[in-house]
Design a protein around this motif. Sequence first.
Motif, PDB file in Angstrom:
ATOM      1  N   HIS A 154       0.855  -1.181   0.000  1.00  0.00           N
ATOM      2  CA  HIS A 154       0.000   0.000   0.000  1.00  0.00           C
ATOM      3  C   HIS A 154       0.897   1.239   0.000  1.00  0.00           C
ATOM      4  O   HIS A 154       1.860   1.320   0.768  1.00  0.00           O
ATOM      5  CB  HIS A 154      -0.913   0.023   1.228  1.00  0.00           C
ATOM      6  CG  HIS A 154      -1.740  -1.214   1.390  1.00  0.00           C
ATOM      7  ND1 HIS A 154      -2.876  -1.458   0.662  1.00  0.00           N
ATOM      8  CD2 HIS A 154      -1.580  -2.286   2.203  1.00  0.00           C
ATOM      9  CE1 HIS A 154      -3.394  -2.617   1.009  1.00  0.00           C
ATOM     10  NE2 HIS A 154      -2.631  -3.140   1.946  1.00  0.00           N
TER      11      HIS A 154
ATOM     12  N   HIS B  28       0.443   5.492   0.222  1.00  0.00           N
ATOM     13  CA  HIS B  28      -0.492   6.583   0.474  1.00  0.00           C
ATOM     14  C   HIS B  28       0.165   7.913   0.122  1.00  0.00           C
ATOM     15  O   HIS B  28       1.304   8.185   0.513  1.00  0.00           O
ATOM     16  CB  HIS B  28      -0.922   6.589   1.934  1.00  0.00           C
ATOM     17  CG  HIS B  28      -1.521   5.280   2.382  1.00  0.00           C
ATOM     18  ND1 HIS B  28      -2.671   4.765   1.828  1.00  0.00           N
ATOM     19  CD2 HIS B  28      -1.118   4.385   3.325  1.00  0.00           C
ATOM     20  CE1 HIS B  28      -2.957   3.610   2.400  1.00  0.00           C
ATOM     21  NE2 HIS B  28      -2.034   3.354   3.316  1.00  0.00           N
TER      22      HIS B  28
ATOM     23  N   PRO C 169      -5.737   7.706   5.179  1.00  0.00           N
ATOM     24  CA  PRO C 169      -5.058   6.642   5.940  1.00  0.00           C
ATOM     25  C   PRO C 169      -3.732   7.059   6.565  1.00  0.00           C
ATOM     26  O   PRO C 169      -3.253   6.390   7.486  1.00  0.00           O
ATOM     27  CB  PRO C 169      -4.857   5.537   4.898  1.00  0.00           C
ATOM     28  CG  PRO C 169      -5.991   5.712   3.944  1.00  0.00           C
ATOM     29  CD  PRO C 169      -6.163   7.215   3.842  1.00  0.00           C
TER      30      PRO C 169
ATOM     31  N   TRP D 256      -3.323   7.078  10.399  1.00  0.00           N
ATOM     32  CA  TRP D 256      -3.021   5.893  11.215  1.00  0.00           C
ATOM     33  C   TRP D 256      -2.031   4.949  10.541  1.00  0.00           C
ATOM     34  O   TRP D 256      -1.765   3.877  11.066  1.00  0.00           O
ATOM     35  CB  TRP D 256      -4.309   5.131  11.534  1.00  0.00           C
ATOM     36  CG  TRP D 256      -5.046   4.634  10.318  1.00  0.00           C
ATOM     37  CD1 TRP D 256      -4.800   3.481   9.607  1.00  0.00           C
ATOM     38  CD2 TRP D 256      -6.133   5.280   9.653  1.00  0.00           C
ATOM     39  NE1 TRP D 256      -5.662   3.374   8.543  1.00  0.00           N
ATOM     40  CE2 TRP D 256      -6.501   4.460   8.557  1.00  0.00           C
ATOM     41  CE3 TRP D 256      -6.843   6.454   9.882  1.00  0.00           C
ATOM     42  CZ2 TRP D 256      -7.550   4.802   7.684  1.00  0.00           C
ATOM     43  CZ3 TRP D 256      -7.881   6.791   9.004  1.00  0.00           C
ATOM     44  CH2 TRP D 256      -8.220   5.966   7.930  1.00  0.00           C
ATOM     45  N   SER D 257      -1.462   5.351   9.437  1.00  0.00           N
ATOM     46  CA  SER D 257      -0.619   4.434   8.687  1.00  0.00           C
ATOM     47  C   SER D 257       0.651   5.118   8.202  1.00  0.00           C
ATOM     48  O   SER D 257       0.683   6.334   8.004  1.00  0.00           O
ATOM     49  CB  SER D 257      -1.405   3.894   7.478  1.00  0.00           C
ATOM     50  OG  SER D 257      -0.575   3.164   6.603  1.00  0.00           O
TER      51      SER D 257
ATOM     52  N   VAL E 155       3.520   0.665   2.981  1.00  0.00           N
ATOM     53  CA  VAL E 155       3.202  -0.450   3.871  1.00  0.00           C
ATOM     54  C   VAL E 155       3.332  -1.780   3.150  1.00  0.00           C
ATOM     55  O   VAL E 155       2.853  -1.946   2.029  1.00  0.00           O
ATOM     56  CB  VAL E 155       1.764  -0.308   4.421  1.00  0.00           C
ATOM     57  CG1 VAL E 155       1.403  -1.512   5.291  1.00  0.00           C
ATOM     58  CG2 VAL E 155       1.618   0.983   5.220  1.00  0.00           C
TER      59      VAL E 155
ATOM     60  N   GLN F 243       1.951  -5.371   4.048  1.00  0.00           N
ATOM     61  CA  GLN F 243       1.050  -6.041   4.989  1.00  0.00           C
ATOM     62  C   GLN F 243       1.000  -7.533   4.700  1.00  0.00           C
ATOM     63  O   GLN F 243       0.706  -7.958   3.578  1.00  0.00           O
ATOM     64  CB  GLN F 243      -0.359  -5.458   4.945  1.00  0.00           C
ATOM     65  CG  GLN F 243      -1.271  -6.080   6.007  1.00  0.00           C
ATOM     66  CD  GLN F 243      -2.500  -5.268   6.296  1.00  0.00           C
ATOM     67  OE1 GLN F 243      -2.721  -4.219   5.696  1.00  0.00           O
ATOM     68  NE2 GLN F 243      -3.325  -5.730   7.225  1.00  0.00           N
TER      69      GLN F 243
ATOM     70  N   VAL G 181       3.245  -4.693   8.539  1.00  0.00           N
ATOM     71  CA  VAL G 181       2.033  -4.806   9.351  1.00  0.00           C
ATOM     72  C   VAL G 181       1.461  -6.218   9.251  1.00  0.00           C
ATOM     73  O   VAL G 181       1.429  -6.809   8.173  1.00  0.00           O
ATOM     74  CB  VAL G 181       0.972  -3.784   8.885  1.00  0.00           C
ATOM     75  CG1 VAL G 181      -0.313  -3.937   9.687  1.00  0.00           C
ATOM     76  CG2 VAL G 181       1.505  -2.368   8.987  1.00  0.00           C
TER      77      VAL G 181
ATOM     78  N   HIS H 257       1.309   5.874  16.305  1.00  0.00           N
ATOM     79  CA  HIS H 257       1.747   6.377  15.006  1.00  0.00           C
ATOM     80  C   HIS H 257       2.181   7.832  15.123  1.00  0.00           C
ATOM     81  O   HIS H 257       1.575   8.619  15.845  1.00  0.00           O
ATOM     82  CB  HIS H 257       0.612   6.264  13.983  1.00  0.00           C
ATOM     83  CG  HIS H 257       0.254   4.856  13.658  1.00  0.00           C
ATOM     84  ND1 HIS H 257       1.058   4.052  12.880  1.00  0.00           N
ATOM     85  CD2 HIS H 257      -0.808   4.090  14.015  1.00  0.00           C
ATOM     86  CE1 HIS H 257       0.503   2.858  12.763  1.00  0.00           C
ATOM     87  NE2 HIS H 257      -0.622   2.847  13.444  1.00  0.00           N
TER      88      HIS H 257
ATOM     89  N   SER I 275      -3.157  -5.194  15.601  1.00  0.00           N
ATOM     90  CA  SER I 275      -2.286  -4.862  14.478  1.00  0.00           C
ATOM     91  C   SER I 275      -0.862  -4.709  14.991  1.00  0.00           C
ATOM     92  O   SER I 275      -0.573  -3.824  15.802  1.00  0.00           O
ATOM     93  CB  SER I 275      -2.754  -3.566  13.806  1.00  0.00           C
ATOM     94  OG  SER I 275      -1.929  -3.249  12.702  1.00  0.00           O
TER      95      SER I 275
ATOM     96  N   GLU J 217       3.110  -3.993  14.191  1.00  0.00           N
ATOM     97  CA  GLU J 217       3.796  -3.181  13.173  1.00  0.00           C
ATOM     98  C   GLU J 217       5.261  -2.975  13.526  1.00  0.00           C
ATOM     99  O   GLU J 217       5.639  -2.903  14.691  1.00  0.00           O
ATOM    100  CB  GLU J 217       3.080  -1.833  13.027  1.00  0.00           C
ATOM    101  CG  GLU J 217       1.578  -1.981  12.782  1.00  0.00           C
ATOM    102  CD  GLU J 217       0.899  -0.677  12.401  1.00  0.00           C
ATOM    103  OE1 GLU J 217       1.615   0.242  11.954  1.00  0.00           O
ATOM    104  OE2 GLU J 217      -0.336  -0.598  12.542  1.00  0.00           O
TER     105      GLU J 217
ATOM    106  N   HIS K 252       8.218  -0.157  12.374  1.00  0.00           N
ATOM    107  CA  HIS K 252       8.473   1.124  11.717  1.00  0.00           C
ATOM    108  C   HIS K 252       9.948   1.484  11.892  1.00  0.00           C
ATOM    109  O   HIS K 252      10.418   1.468  13.028  1.00  0.00           O
ATOM    110  CB  HIS K 252       7.630   2.230  12.343  1.00  0.00           C
ATOM    111  CG  HIS K 252       6.161   2.090  12.154  1.00  0.00           C
ATOM    112  ND1 HIS K 252       5.409   2.967  11.434  1.00  0.00           N
ATOM    113  CD2 HIS K 252       5.260   1.170  12.605  1.00  0.00           C
ATOM    114  CE1 HIS K 252       4.137   2.621  11.457  1.00  0.00           C
ATOM    115  NE2 HIS K 252       4.022   1.516  12.181  1.00  0.00           N
TER     116      HIS K 252
END
Length: 301
Positions: A46, A48, A54, A57-58, A62, A64, A100, A170, A291, A293, A295
């Motif tokens: 993904h 963005h 998004p 929160w993201s 990403v 996933q 994620v 986040h 979830s 994650e 980062h």
Amino acid sequence: MAATEGLTRFSALDPMLPPPAPPALGDRIEVATADGARVAGGVQRHRHGPGDPPLLWSAAEVWQLFPDAGTAGTEGFDLLLGELRSRVDAEAPGSDSACVVNWPSRDAEAIRAFLDHGLAPLSALAVRTEGPPPAPAPGDAAIRVAGPADFDAVLALCTATFDYTGLVAHRRREQTAELLAPALRHALDEPLTWLAEAEGEPVALAQCAWVDSGEGAEAAELLPPGRWGYVNNLVTVAGHRGSGVGRALMARVHRELLGAGATATYLYYNPTNPLSSVFWHRQGYRPLWTSWEAHPATALR
């Protein structure tokens, strides 16, 4: 894994889980454990852009992982995460990136693998089917439905939520208010946002929505069937935390949503948030999905 294996696995983990979704689309991966068992999953990418909601929160980029529903045992998740890291290494992600995995919260064997690979529990979908009796409203606060005329106050309160979660979950975006504004304007057209006021000033907000989890609905992959009340955001200004206004506000919200026919209520909270992780459990919520994650994406071990 066969669909029946996934159904059996999910039912054993948590009776609140809905039937598992079909295997995810995307880059399919398959590995074998030491005893020859096959473990599979899908990887989706993904990206963005600067104005995409998004980003609230993201990460912007990403990877996933969607383990097949029948995946069981720490070794299987360990192998899938290793394959995920191989795909990340092939693409040189930037700093605004993440790996994620969203998985049933009660799967302790999976948690062991997630921790070993450097993943942190940054978000949880929590459900409330029963809870404590409603708290009495504090004497110095009034609760009312918010409308379009309250947009500026509502936007300021919601932005304050992200100011705080930017420290404990986040990272906060500079364009937070701009990303929030369109959805908030639409939400205020419906009587599903409540404001608590003290001496005429807004001190807390609860923004909610209706979500149907029926056949074919996206929510059906996460929630049992029904008409769910969704608590999208709750915030109390710093000077009024601990006063009981948040409890009173949620007592009103629960009465309103359940009285209007909600099957139950659900929300997302940050397990790493020292305020919400305590508050929501006391309100009768418990995690159903978590979830996990890493980062940036290269932090996945």
